[in-house]
Design a protein around this motif. Structure first.
Motif, PDB file in Angstrom:
ATOM      1  N   ASP A  69       0.816  -1.223   0.000  1.00  0.00           N
ATOM      2  CA  ASP A  69       0.000   0.000   0.000  1.00  0.00           C
ATOM      3  C   ASP A  69       0.847   1.269   0.000  1.00  0.00           C
ATOM      4  N   GLY A  70       2.147   1.112  -0.161  1.00  0.00           N
ATOM      5  CA  GLY A  70       3.015   2.285  -0.212  1.00  0.00           C
ATOM      6  C   GLY A  70       3.390   2.831   1.149  1.00  0.00           C
ATOM      7  N   ALA A  71       2.849   2.276   2.219  1.00  0.00           N
ATOM      8  CA  ALA A  71       3.110   2.811   3.560  1.00  0.00           C
ATOM      9  C   ALA A  71       3.535   1.740   4.554  1.00  0.00           C
ATOM     10  N   ASP A  72       3.112   0.512   4.336  1.00  0.00           N
ATOM     11  CA  ASP A  72       3.357  -0.546   5.313  1.00  0.00           C
ATOM     12  C   ASP A  72       4.863  -0.764   5.477  1.00  0.00           C
ATOM     13  N   MET A  73       5.270  -1.023   6.702  1.00  0.00           N
ATOM     14  CA  MET A  73       6.696  -1.160   6.991  1.00  0.00           C
ATOM     15  C   MET A  73       6.926  -2.278   7.992  1.00  0.00           C
ATOM     16  N   THR A  74       8.098  -2.859   7.914  1.00  0.00           N
ATOM     17  CA  THR A  74       8.539  -3.753   8.974  1.00  0.00           C
ATOM     18  C   THR A  74       9.989  -3.449   9.302  1.00  0.00           C
ATOM     19  N   ARG A  75      10.345  -3.821  10.527  1.00  0.00           N
ATOM     20  CA  ARG A  75      11.724  -3.605  10.983  1.00  0.00           C
ATOM     21  C   ARG A  75      12.588  -4.766  10.527  1.00  0.00           C
ATOM     22  N   VAL A  76      13.776  -4.473  10.028  1.00  0.00           N
ATOM     23  CA  VAL A  76      14.758  -5.543   9.807  1.00  0.00           C
ATOM     24  C   VAL A  76      15.943  -5.249  10.728  1.00  0.00           C
ATOM     25  N   ALA A  77      16.105  -6.136  11.695  1.00  0.00           N
ATOM     26  CA  ALA A  77      17.131  -5.922  12.721  1.00  0.00           C
ATOM     27  C   ALA A  77      18.344  -6.771  12.391  1.00  0.00           C
TER      28      ALA A  77
END
Ligand code: GAL
Length: 731
Positions: free
Chosen positions: A648-656
């Motif tokens: 959706d152009g906004a969804d994000m997740t963290r990559v640690a």
């Protein structure tokens, strides 16, 4: 009938104030939530995000039937929004933490329309929290979602639902619906209220006739229930119900609104906090809503994850939304998982002039109206955090809170011990050890720790351990004090701040986790309070080296665990089996282990062997942790919090990413450069390459608008590369 249209895509952005004559080609396409600038996680200038920007959205409005109105609803934009439709100025909303709306109807033109926002993200002294120094950042941008809303002339402006007598023989649901009649005559309407359980099954219904005068009016309904008709909202089983309100006129539905709520009773009493009739000692942490790189513009997934971290990784039962109303997504998750919330108005130590105070009252109203149906919220903060007394102002905030929500108590966070007690709960920031005896009850400690012991995740072991033990000592003491309802530590996560605060690099290192929400030892202390039936925790607070502490050695060895015994091995040799230190920490559900270490293993010139801990519950070995004595980087690790995102152009997740020893323990003193590469329809947000600090850090992956598979690969000199895959699903 109401239609709500998400309005987050298709925006154009320019980081300066320009008028409508500037062509679209001078703008950058953006999706909301949006930050007006991407920053490094520290070492930036506080001027970097303070400017006026222009947001623009072209749209063709939905067809409106006679009498219908079209509104644009902003959930939050930092910090003053002047909104125009087709060049006509609709108004300015001052305030960054509360929602606002404009009625577009009278300025619509056939075909394409142009909505423009001049967003002033400067720290304006006329807008709370500003006017003096502030120990947090507000950043800039339309950082929460926007939607369009079509409503009939007669519609529902608000629904307030609360429960009463939930533990008694006469439980009730009380509903106060605000009707807005934008026509020019009184209307005879009917209001139907359905209470639905989480499967959508109706458990109660009521229908009432109402005559709605022009303008706003409030209709009250009450539904009597019996015990057995509903489940309580508890911390272990946070059962949510939906109240569906429908507004009829001659059989036509004009409007429908669903709101979630829960059946629960929360009360601060002189001898502590009672939840559903039972004494519940509160253990919590404060949370700021900001993130590295993106400021406050975190999408729902990241907001929700913070609630999960605070409840499941840190074992807290309460969070304070210091120092402002936070994202509805964060609060939604608190409602869903059973994490109690103390929510407060924006501010920080300073009280401005009458106009400023009037804005604060507006924010208080907006916060309570937005959030008063949430079962998670148990206390309203109606004082500017740590401000001086102002009897007329705080008499007004208390009265307004009680008027808008007669069900919840108020608090007002202070550091002045002798300050006027105008609220229902004396909420005090006690930075001393030992803690003070309450001077008023009910009493809640709303901060401790923080600036008295800033600790970085790469600080020397003895500091990192002491930081964790300070949290342990305060929580232990408060749990043993009669009249203390609980303690909410400062704070969950390191946070970006102004030049006047923190370590000079624009970070306050006050978190039990770092700014990426990755743990310090203090996080393990909180985690160790979790019931082992849910999760077994075993974490030694040591880098396991001979000479990191002043004077050398590893005595005592501190272990945070919810096991009832821990056996310690150095190499193959058992040092002994130990019990938690209940003598020093008698009130904690799980006291830390403070283990004396025999000297013969710590002799200079003799190689140290690996540490091995075995945790026992009821005599059974249930957990093991090993730490390599060689201290060498063994692997680079890379973990994404989510394997799927919405395109959706906004969804994000963290990559640690971490650099770890042979057993997976982070090596806090490595500073190898880590480089990330991304392949697929998503972007990496953050500093790349990243000069690793503390042995751990994170970037974020942000979805673009097309589904597909994204691969993120991390490399660092001398260690094998690692990769994660994330699938982007159709939004
Ligand atoms: C408090 C304040 C917090 C934070 C904290 C640092 O006085 O309320 O916002 O600045 O100190 O310890």
């Amino acid at each position: 009938m109401r239609t709500v249209i998400a309005f987050n895509t298709g925006w154009l952005f320019r980081p300066e104030q320009v008028d409508d004559s500037v062509p679209d080609s001078h703008f950058e396409p953006v999706t909301l939530p949006h930050s007006n600038v991407l920053l490094p996680h520290h070492n930036f200038d506080n001027a970097d995000y303070q400017f006026i920007s222009t947001y623009r959205r072209r749209f063709t409005p939905p067809a409106l039937k006679a009498g219908q109105r079209l509104f644009v609803d902003f959930e939050g934009a930092m910090i003053a929004s002047t909104v125009y439709l087709n060049g006509a100025r609709l108004g300015e909303y001052r305030g960054g933490f509360t929602p606002f709306s404009f009625d577009l109807t009278d300025h619509l033109v056939p075909g394409e329309n142009l909505l423009t926002v001049h967003l002033d993200s400067r720290e304006r002294k006329d807008i709370p929290p500003y006017g003096f120094v502030v120990d947090y950042l507000t950043f800039g941008g339309i950082y929460r979602e926007v939607s369009l809303r079509v409503v009939d002339a007669c519609h529902l402006a608000d629904v307030f639902v609360h429960t009463a007598g939930v533990l008694s023989e006469q439980p009730r649901v009380v509903i106060e619906t605000t009707l807005r009649n934008m026509s020019d005559a009184v209307r005879d309407l009917a209001l139907r209220a359905d209470v639905l359980d989480s499967d959508g099954v109706r458990i109660a219904q009521i229908e009432t006739a109402v005559a709605a005068p022009v303008g706003e009016s409030i209709a009250r309904q009450e539904i009597a229930l019996r015990q057995g008709d509903f489940r309580l909202w508890t911390l272990d089983d946070p059962a949510l119900y939906t109240l569906r309100i429908e507004l009829f006129e001659d059989g036509t539905v004009h409007d429908r609104l669903d709101t979630r709520f829960g059946f629960r009773q929360a009360r601060f009493e002189p001898d502590g906090f009672y939840f559903n009739g039972e004494h519940l000692p509160l253990i919590g942490l404060n949370r700021h809503q900001t993130y590295p790189y993106i400021g406050a513009a975190a999408p729902a997934r990241l907001q929700r994850r913070d609630a999960d971290i605070i409840k499941y990784e840190l074992g807290c039962n309460i969070v304070r939304t210091s120092h402002y109303p936070q994202s509805r997504h964060f609060l939604d998750r608190c409602d869903e998982i059973g994490l109690l919330v103390f929510e407060e108005i924006p501010g920080w130590q300073h009280i401005g002039d009458d106009d400023w105070k009037a804005l604060s009252l507006d924010y208080l109203r907006a916060m309570i109206v937005r959030d008063r149906n949430r079962p998670a919220i148990v206390l309203w903060g109606v004082r500017i955090n740590e401000s001086a007394d102002d009897a007329p102002f705080y008499t007004a905030t208390n009265a307004l809170a009680h008027q808008l929500d007669p069900t919840r108590q108020t608090g007002g966070v202070r550091y002045i011990w002798e300050s006027q007690f105008l609220e229902d709960v004396f909420t005090f920031n006690d930075f001393g050890i030992p803690l003070r005896e309450p001077n008023h009850t009910p009493y809640l400690i709303t901060e401790f720790g923080g600036h008295t012991f800033p600790t970085k995740s790469w600080d020397q072991e003895e500091r990192a351990v002491e930081h964790a033990l300070r949290h342990a000592r305060v929580q232990n003491q408060q749990l043993g004090m009669v009249g203390v309802s609980g303690a909410i530590g400062w704070c969950a996560f390191d946070y970006n701040t102004h030049q006047e605060f923190g370590s000079g690099d624009r970070i306050c290192y006050h978190g039990v986790m770092d700014i990426f929400r990755l743990p310090k030892y203090a996080a393990a202390f909180y985690a160790s309070q979790i019931d082992p039936a849910r999760r077994v925790v075993l974490q030694a607070a040591t880098v396991w080296s001979m000479g990191d502490r002043s004077g050398g050695g590893i005595n005592p060895l501190v272990v945070f665990s919810n096991c009832d015994e821990v056996e310690v091995f150095i190499g193959d040799e058992s040092v002994g089996r130990f019990a938690p230190d209940r003598e020093t920490f008698p009130h904690l559900p799980r006291a830390p282990f403070v283990i004396p270490m025999p000297h013969q293993h710590m002799i200079w010139g003799r190689a140290l062997a690996d540490l091995r801990l075995v945790g026992y519950l009821d005599g059974q070995a249930v957990a093991e942790q090993c730490i390599a004595a060689d201290g060498l980087p063994h692997a680079l690790t890379l973990e994404a919090d989510d394997s799927e995102l919405a395109a959706d152009g906004a969804d994000m997740t963290r990559v640690a990413f971490r650099i770890v020893d042979r057993y997976g323990n982070r090596l806090p003193y490595t500073n190898q450069v880590v480089t990330l590469e991304i392949d697929g329809p998503a972007d990496l947000i953050g500093e790349n390459p990243f000069a690793l600090i503390g042995g751990q850090a994170a970037l974020y992956v942000r979805a673009r608008h097309t589904p597909g598979v994204v691969r993120v690969r991390a490399t660092t000199p001398r260690l094998p590369p690692v990769e994660v895959t994330i699938t982007l699903r159709e939004a």
